[in-house]
Design an enzyme around this catalytic site. Structure first.
Site, short mmCIF file in Angstrom:
data_model
loop_
_atom_site.label_atom_id
_atom_site.label_comp_id
_atom_site.label_asym_id
_atom_site.label_seq_id
_atom_site.Cartn_x
_atom_site.Cartn_y
_atom_site.Cartn_z
CG ASP A 16 1.86 -7.61 -8.97
OD1 ASP A 16 1.03 -8.45 -9.57
OD2 ASP A 16 1.92 -6.49 -8.92
N GLY A 57 0.86 -1.06 0.21
CA GLY A 57 -0.23 -0.06 -0.06
C GLY A 57 0.99 1.39 0.03
NE ARG A 97 -3.24 2.37 2.87
CZ ARG A 97 -2.13 1.63 3.21
NH1 ARG A 97 -0.83 2.09 3.56
NH2 ARG A 97 -2.52 0.83 3.84
CB ILE A 138 -8.25 10.55 4.39
CG1 ILE A 138 -9.53 10.86 3.64
CG2 ILE A 138 -7.44 11.76 5.02
CD1 ILE A 138 -10.58 11.46 4.29
CB ILE A 153 0.58 4.22 7.74
CG1 ILE A 153 -0.62 3.14 7.58
CG2 ILE A 153 0.99 4.82 6.54
CD1 ILE A 153 -2.05 4.03 7.11
CG ASP A 154 -0.99 -0.84 10.10
OD1 ASP A 154 -1.76 0.33 9.92
OD2 ASP A 154 -1.44 -1.75 9.24
#
Length: 366
Positions: A79, A15, A293, A291, A143-144
């Site tokens: 992928d 992501g 990200r 939002i 982001i986690d």
């Protein structure tokens, strides 16, 4: 004896995340200005490596991207070249290990080292390419903030600032209408965004994947606030939060993804459940979603991403391959990819931050 490095490649997988462009910029500028390397970037992550689809990166191509979210190289979270969807001789879609194609494409383009920027899934493939003899350096991205080997991942600070601002904004509308407002933020297995934004954004209740909640405890908190003259309540909930003896809320299944289960909808479900228990308040839910990200990267993440990018090239120059850059205290160091894969960093229910929140009256509904 190792051959001298002349050309390196970069790819971004998984992501998107604030700070990706800052890493790309730092890798490119350091490689060119400090070491005289040639730099290319594979488009759409490992898919670009498979298709040999790349662009040349130079000082002009990375100019003006430091602050921008997303990635100029694009990305894909579907992928995995070690388990890649291809069409067989009968036209049927099957999964196959096509990683040798990626290795050959690197050789064909004369790439001496590959910088892989991604989270656990992307870095797992990076480790596997390292095992096949590719000179790989990993850069942790999520982001986690749930990778154990590094104190902080870039993108987390930006996402937390965005969530905190959202909570600030929800306060005014909640107070004006005497509402209970729920904000759903990202955090599949680790609730760092919910926890830190909840403290910074003055939430009344924080719900985390690591601490299963009791809905009756939420009702108690609302009543406690009413008795104190507070006619509104702010709840921040991580997407992976679940009730005691309950399950997470799944929004959809993506069959062709390495990570097919997509979470989402816990805030809406909880709002409906609370409506049956609390009669004198409107209850509204908001999902912050992607939002978190997007948009410009925070100052902290710009600096951290730049430090990571510089360190990645320094590791290449020192022939320290098979490693991932990592923040240890205030110093950027590195850790073996063999040691980092599959090890997540979760919120400690007995840890300092949870204790801090409880000490100032925030409920975890446990």
């Amino acid at each position: 004896m190792m051959q001298p490095i002349k050309k390196i490649a970069i790819l971004t997988g998984g992501g998107d995340c604030p700070g990706l462009n800052a890493v790309i910029r730092a890798v490119t500028r350091t490689a060119i200005l400090k070491y005289g390397y040639e730099v290319i970037g594979y488009k759409f992550g490992y898919r670009g490596l498979y298709n040999n689809d790349f662009v040349k990166l130079d000082l002009d191509s990375v100019s003006g991207i430091l602050h921008r979210g997303g990635t100029i190289l694009h990305s894909s979270n579907k992928d995995n070249l070690f388990d890649y969807q291809v069409e067989d001789e009968n036209g049927k879609i099957v999964k196959k290990d096509v990683s040798d194609v990626g290795v050959e494409n690197l050789k064909k383009e004369g790439v001496d080292a590959l910088v892989v920027i991604g989270g656990d899934g992307t870095l797992t493939s990076a480790r596997d390419f390292s095992r096949k003899g590719v000179n790989v350096i990993g850069v942790p991205k999520t982001i986690d903030n749930d990778l154990l080997a590094t104190d902080v991942t870039f993108g987390f600070n930006t996402a937390t600032e965005i969530a905190t601002e959202a909570l600030d904004r929800l306060h005014t509308t909640a107070e004006s209408h005497h509402r209970i407002m729920l904000l759903e933020v990202m955090g599949r297995n680790a609730g760092w965004i919910a926890l830190e934004s909840g403290i910074a954004g003055s939430a009344d209740v924080i719900l985390l994947p690591e601490i299963p909640y009791d809905i009756n405890k939420i009702v108690e908190k609302v009543k406690e606030r009413e008795e104190a003259g507070k006619q509104f309540t702010i709840i921040v909930v991580a997407e992976g939060a679940k009730p005691k003896d309950g399950e997470v809320v799944v929004s959809k299944i993506v069959d062709d993804s390495p990570d097919p289960i997509r979470l989402g909808g816990i805030a809406n479900k909880l709002a409906i459940d609370l409506e049956g228990l609390i009669k004198n308040h409107e209850i509204r839910s908001t999902v912050l979603g992607h939002i978190q990200r997007g948009g410009n990267t925070s100052t902290y993440d710009r600096i951290l991403s730049t430090k990571y990018g510089v360190k990645a090239v320094e590791l290449i120059n020192s022939n320290l391959f098979g490693n991932m850059v990592a923040l240890k205290g205030n110093k950027v160091s590195y850790e073996s990819l063999e040691n980092v894969i599959g090890h997540t960093k979760n919120v400690d229910p007995e840890g300092e931050l949870v204790n801090t929140a409880k000490s100032i009256g925030i409920s975890f509904a446990d």
